[in-house]
Design an enzyme around this catalytic site. Sequence first.
Site, PDB file in Angstrom:
ATOM      1  N   PRO A 126       1.021   8.592   1.429  1.00  0.00           N
ATOM      2  CA  PRO A 126       1.651   9.908   1.281  1.00  0.00           C
ATOM      3  C   PRO A 126       2.501  10.203   2.518  1.00  0.00           C
ATOM      4  CG  PRO A 126      -0.661   9.996   0.676  1.00  0.00           C
ATOM      5  CD  PRO A 126      -0.442   8.671   1.349  1.00  0.00           C
ATOM      6  N   ASP A 174      -4.448  12.222   9.494  1.00  0.00           N
ATOM      7  CA  ASP A 174      -4.264  11.346  10.648  1.00  0.00           C
ATOM      8  C   ASP A 174      -5.113  11.837  11.812  1.00  0.00           C
ATOM      9  OD1 ASP A 174      -2.696   9.349  12.371  1.00  0.00           O
ATOM     10  OD2 ASP A 174      -2.278  11.241  13.397  1.00  0.00           O
ATOM     11  N   TYR A 219      -9.108  11.565  19.964  1.00  0.00           N
ATOM     12  CA  TYR A 219      -9.055  12.994  19.684  1.00  0.00           C
ATOM     13  C   TYR A 219     -10.446  13.622  19.711  1.00  0.00           C
ATOM     14  CZ  TYR A 219      -4.375  11.989  17.736  1.00  0.00           C
ATOM     15  OH  TYR A 219      -3.078  11.574  17.529  1.00  0.00           O
ATOM     16  N   VAL A 260       0.847  -1.196   0.000  1.00  0.00           N
ATOM     17  CA  VAL A 260       0.000   0.000   0.000  1.00  0.00           C
ATOM     18  C   VAL A 260       0.883   1.246   0.000  1.00  0.00           C
ATOM     19  CG1 VAL A 260      -1.629   1.353   1.393  1.00  0.00           C
ATOM     20  CG2 VAL A 260      -1.987  -1.103   1.074  1.00  0.00           C
ATOM     21  N   LYS A 309      -6.916   5.742  14.899  1.00  0.00           N
ATOM     22  CA  LYS A 309      -6.340   4.906  15.948  1.00  0.00           C
ATOM     23  C   LYS A 309      -7.418   4.411  16.909  1.00  0.00           C
ATOM     24  CE  LYS A 309      -2.545   8.234  15.866  1.00  0.00           C
ATOM     25  NZ  LYS A 309      -3.369   9.303  15.249  1.00  0.00           N
ATOM     26  N   LEU A 322       3.941  12.791   3.891  1.00  0.00           N
ATOM     27  CA  LEU A 322       3.605  13.936   4.744  1.00  0.00           C
ATOM     28  C   LEU A 322       2.106  13.937   4.998  1.00  0.00           C
ATOM     29  CD1 LEU A 322       4.853  16.442   6.118  1.00  0.00           C
ATOM     30  CD2 LEU A 322       4.202  17.748   4.093  1.00  0.00           C
ATOM     31  N   GLY A 323       1.731  13.732   6.246  1.00  0.00           N
ATOM     32  CA  GLY A 323       0.325  13.718   6.619  1.00  0.00           C
ATOM     33  C   GLY A 323      -0.061  14.971   7.374  1.00  0.00           C
ATOM     34  N   HIS A 376      -3.345   2.777  19.491  1.00  0.00           N
ATOM     35  CA  HIS A 376      -2.837   4.078  19.928  1.00  0.00           C
ATOM     36  C   HIS A 376      -1.702   3.973  20.941  1.00  0.00           C
ATOM     37  CE1 HIS A 376      -4.391   8.478  20.180  1.00  0.00           C
ATOM     38  NE2 HIS A 376      -3.099   8.448  20.400  1.00  0.00           N
ATOM     39  N   GLY A 385      -2.062  16.202  10.764  1.00  0.00           N
ATOM     40  CA  GLY A 385      -2.578  15.719  12.038  1.00  0.00           C
ATOM     41  C   GLY A 385      -3.580  16.654  12.677  1.00  0.00           C
TER      42      GLY A 385
END
Length: 294
Positions: A13, A43, A48, A10, A73, A15-16, A106, A18
């Site tokens: 990318p 992400d 969260y 898979v 997560k 650079l994610g 997590h 957050g």
Amino acid sequence: MITLTLNNGVELPALGFGVFQTPPEETIQAVQTALETGYRHIDTAAAYGNEREVGEGIRRSGIPRDDVFIETKVWVSDYGQDETLHAFDKAVGKLGVEQLDLLILHQPATDRFEKTIAAYKSLGTLYADGKVRAIGVSNFMPDHLERLLGEASVVPAVNQIELHPYFTQPEVREADAAHGILDQAWSPIGGITFYPGFGDERRSVMDDPTLQEIAAAHGKSAAQVMLRWHLQEGRSAIPKSTNPGRISENFDVFDFELSAEELARIDGLNTGVRNGPDPDVPRPERFDMVIPDA
């Protein structure tokens, strides 16, 4: 955008974007802005409390679902065979999608590791069923990985860990590399406001003279230099911000290259001191957090 190929083929990318500690009411606009800027990897996490808003931000951006890599997560209070399967249902329900690109645990939950193993095995079930494209872990130290791999049939694709120039975790990176696990950096620019109370004498990585010097040489910021450092060393990095200017600045890291000498100088900044909590320290209160169904 630089993409990385995970151990199951898979593509992710590198650079994610957050959304840790981003209030729900600010998340929709932040995600929409990030996607309009060019990010294609978001992400989030059940803990969260903003998965629903992440999904809404993606929809409002107009970017096709298949073009956005969604990572979330499972929180420790949802660890266990059936509990983790239900955690997936909760996540996709809030995000408004049918499949996740990456689902990770997590924390290692060292004080209840049997539940951690059960949770990871359920991630394996979701992966086998095609409900997630890849699975992984977060904050796993080498001994946690060895215990997990002793019982798991699927090697994690990703280990998301605290990783920045002042805390480079070479032992964890070595263990990950031995198993073909991608390092993914949370707090990639050493944010010192993330965890109040953890290391009150912390120094800001942003103010480091070495980073400032390298940044000046390239006409970039210290944050951009750190993100470029991660990318050139083959890692995924997950910066966060709600400020449109910083969101754009953090993405503007593909038009310059650090030299081998500069990379080595940044590597040499490691202090071995965490900014965040130690995964080996049991914190039973984490299990008190209830992740709502909706």
